[in-house]
Scaffold this active site. Structure first.
Site, PDB file in Angstrom:
ATOM      1  N   SER A   1      32.426  90.808  12.938  1.00 59.61           N
ATOM      2  CA  SER A   1      31.915  89.832  13.915  1.00 59.61           C
ATOM      3  C   SER A   1      31.018  90.520  14.932  1.00 59.61           C
ATOM      4  O   SER A   1      30.001  89.958  15.371  1.00 59.61           O
ATOM      5  CB  SER A   1      33.078  89.156  14.653  1.00 59.61           C
ATOM      6  OG  SER A   1      33.939  88.543  13.721  1.00 59.61           O
TER       7      SER A   1
ATOM      8  N   LYS B   1      37.025  94.790  19.641  1.00 62.54           N
ATOM      9  CA  LYS B   1      37.886  94.071  20.604  1.00 62.54           C
ATOM     10  C   LYS B   1      39.352  94.305  20.241  1.00 62.54           C
ATOM     11  O   LYS B   1      39.690  94.635  19.097  1.00 62.54           O
ATOM     12  CB  LYS B   1      37.595  92.574  20.633  1.00 62.54           C
ATOM     13  CG  LYS B   1      37.823  91.817  19.295  1.00 62.54           C
ATOM     14  CD  LYS B   1      39.259  91.375  19.048  1.00 62.54           C
ATOM     15  CE  LYS B   1      39.436  90.765  17.662  1.00 62.54           C
ATOM     16  NZ  LYS B   1      40.788  90.709  17.163  1.00 62.54           N
TER      17      LYS B   1
ATOM     18  N   ASP C   1      35.148  84.730  15.896  1.00 61.13           N
ATOM     19  CA  ASP C   1      35.142  85.825  16.879  1.00 61.13           C
ATOM     20  C   ASP C   1      33.728  86.180  17.363  1.00 61.13           C
ATOM     21  O   ASP C   1      33.578  86.987  18.287  1.00 61.13           O
ATOM     22  CB  ASP C   1      35.752  87.105  16.272  1.00 61.13           C
ATOM     23  CG  ASP C   1      37.277  87.052  16.259  1.00 61.13           C
ATOM     24  OD1 ASP C   1      37.857  86.199  16.960  1.00 61.13           O
ATOM     25  OD2 ASP C   1      37.876  87.872  15.538  1.00 61.13           O
TER      26      ASP C   1
ATOM     27  N   GLY D   1      35.257  94.035  13.718  1.00 60.08           N
ATOM     28  CA  GLY D   1      34.095  94.882  13.406  1.00 60.08           C
ATOM     29  C   GLY D   1      32.950  94.100  12.782  1.00 60.08           C
ATOM     30  O   GLY D   1      31.784  94.271  13.161  1.00 60.08           O
TER      31      GLY D   1
HETATM   32  P1  ATP Z   1      38.850  90.093  12.775  1.00 56.72           P
HETATM   33  O1  ATP Z   1      39.517  90.908  13.850  1.00 56.72           O
HETATM   34  O2  ATP Z   1      37.676  89.263  13.296  1.00 56.72           O
HETATM   35  O3  ATP Z   1      39.772  89.343  11.893  1.00 56.72           O
HETATM   36  P2  ATP Z   1      38.660  92.418  11.143  1.00 56.72           P
HETATM   37  O4  ATP Z   1      38.463  93.568  12.086  1.00 56.72           O
HETATM   38  O5  ATP Z   1      40.065  92.208  10.683  1.00 56.72           O
HETATM   39  O6  ATP Z   1      38.084  91.123  11.820  1.00 56.72           O
HETATM   40  P3  ATP Z   1      36.281  93.014   9.701  1.00 56.72           P
HETATM   41  O7  ATP Z   1      36.080  94.451  10.088  1.00 56.72           O
HETATM   42  O8  ATP Z   1      35.386  92.034  10.327  1.00 56.72           O
HETATM   43  O9  ATP Z   1      37.799  92.583   9.880  1.00 56.72           O
HETATM   44  O10 ATP Z   1      36.169  92.979   8.107  1.00 56.72           O
HETATM   45  C1  ATP Z   1      36.727  91.957   7.324  1.00 56.72           C
HETATM   46  C2  ATP Z   1      36.050  91.985   5.933  1.00 56.72           C
HETATM   47  O11 ATP Z   1      34.732  91.479   6.087  1.00 56.72           O
HETATM   48  C3  ATP Z   1      35.918  93.390   5.360  1.00 56.72           C
HETATM   49  O12 ATP Z   1      36.879  93.582   4.376  1.00 56.72           O
HETATM   50  C4  ATP Z   1      34.526  93.459   4.791  1.00 56.72           C
HETATM   51  O13 ATP Z   1      34.489  93.508   3.379  1.00 56.72           O
HETATM   52  C5  ATP Z   1      33.827  92.174   5.214  1.00 56.72           C
HETATM   53  N1  ATP Z   1      32.595  92.425   5.972  1.00 56.72           N
HETATM   54  C6  ATP Z   1      31.456  91.758   5.843  1.00 56.72           C
HETATM   55  N2  ATP Z   1      30.522  92.233   6.677  1.00 56.72           N
HETATM   56  C7  ATP Z   1      31.080  93.226   7.381  1.00 56.72           C
HETATM   57  C8  ATP Z   1      30.613  94.096   8.402  1.00 56.72           C
HETATM   58  N3  ATP Z   1      29.365  94.046   8.860  1.00 56.72           N
HETATM   59  N4  ATP Z   1      31.500  94.977   8.913  1.00 56.72           N
HETATM   60  C9  ATP Z   1      32.767  95.025   8.467  1.00 56.72           C
HETATM   61  N5  ATP Z   1      33.248  94.242   7.501  1.00 56.72           N
HETATM   62  C10 ATP Z   1      32.423  93.342   6.949  1.00 56.72           C
END
Ligand code: ATP
Length: 290
Positions: A104, A10, A137, A102
């Site tokens: 979420s 997203k 999210d 990613g």
């Molecule tokens: P948001 O936009 O919801 O804040 P994000 O894109 O910033 O999310 P994510 O990709 O969800 O961040 O990753 C945040 C942290 O969560 C990563 O550093 C990772 O170690 C941990 N994590 C746990 N499970 C997952 C997963 N399935 N995919 C990605 N990261 C994950």
């Protein structure tokens, strides 16, 4: 049996932190858009009575820290079904810690897959109630498309879909921790409030240029991201209608009316961003493919 789900990333067309709540969470105003880059999450039944995870990206934890794992636990807790054993495979394409939700998305995909595997037949609303237990999210990722998200991100209302456009995602070689980003807000507050009403009007009139003019993310006021200015300049020089950071960053996205401009921008961004993708808006958060 295996259920395979596409779990889409997203972007935030607008993100305002309205207030800090007494429980430590924050009230938000976001217009979120699902975009066409996705992880493929496969959930396979076995007889191990445990959860196991495999993932194409070595940086992602494979144990109970993984959001996909937490999602499975939440599903079994709420449904009161016994876990007969599942293996989750995540083919990761959404960059992590990027502001693209990613993790979420993977959590949402597991909940959707288990609803099918265990024939629980929960509605999307019921799935969202499970999802919000593991992340704000996740309800968005279970629903997707173009949504106004309020509360901690879990109060969702559908708004009119974004017109066809081309979205360039550019994630600099830098991770932002979401908890840290909110602590920065608590420390510094915001100096400018995004025009929420103006954005809502632009979205409801499906005026792409006006949407692009109103794009704003409060996190940009206190989260420093290397190359952000350069990335925006490159997008602007390649005729982006608008550009903004997504979530708590660091990914910057640009919106383009024309595919070739988006492709040129993506090519010009090489060397300034680690992960670059050109994608379209999509109308779903996650989708069972087989
Ligand atoms: P948001 O936009 O919801 O804040 P994000 O894109 O910033 O999310 P994510 O990709 O969800 O961040 O990753 C945040 C942290 O969560 C990563 O550093 C990772 O170690 C941990 N994590 C746990 N499970 C997952 C997963 N399935 N995919 C990605 N990261 C994950």
């Amino acid at each position: 049996m295996t259920v395979k789900v596409k779990a889409y990333a997203k972007i935030n067309l607008i993100l305002d932190i309205v207030d800090r709540r007494n429980d430590g969470y924050h009230d938000l105003f976001m217009i979120m858009q699902s975009v066409g880059i996705y992880d493929t999450v496969s959930v396979t039944e076995n007889k191990s009575e445990t959860i196991s995870i495999t993932c194409s990206d070595d940086d992602i934890p494979l144990d109970s820290r993984n959001i996909a794992w937490k999602a499975a636990e939440a599903f079994f807790e709420v449904s009161r079904l016994k876990n007969k054993g599942i293996e989750i495979n995540i083919e990761k394409r959404i960059p992590h810690a990027a502001g693209l939700a990613g993790g979420s998305a993977d959590g949402a995909a597991v909940i959707l897959a288990l609803n099918k595997l265990y024939k629980t037949d929960y509605s999307v609303d019921e799935l969202c109630k499970i999802g919000v237990k593991i992340g704000a999210d996740v309800p968005f990722c279970l629903t997707g498309g173009t949504l106004l998200a309020q509360g901690i991100g879990d109060v969702l209302n559908r708004v009119r879909p974004l017109r066809r456009c081309y979205i360039v995602l550019a994630k600099p070689d830098f991770d932002v921790n979401t908890g840290y980003a909110y602590r920065q807000f608590d420390r510094f507050g915001k100096s400018h409030t995004p025009d929420k009403l103006g954005m809502l009007c632009a979205v409801q009139s499906r005026d792409l240029k006006q949407i692009c003019d109103k794009m704003e993310n409060v996190f940009e006021q206190f989260i420093e991201v290397p190359e952000r200015i350069t990335i925006k300049e490159i997008m602007k020089n390649n005729h982006a209608l608008g550009f903004c950071m997504s979530g708590s960053g660091p990914t910057v996205f640009g919106i383009f009316a024309c595919r070739s401009d988006a492709d040129h921008a993506a090519a010009a961004l090489k060397g300034f961003a680690k992960d670059i993708a050109v994608c379209l808006p999509v109308s779903r958060g996650c989708k069972i493919v087989e």
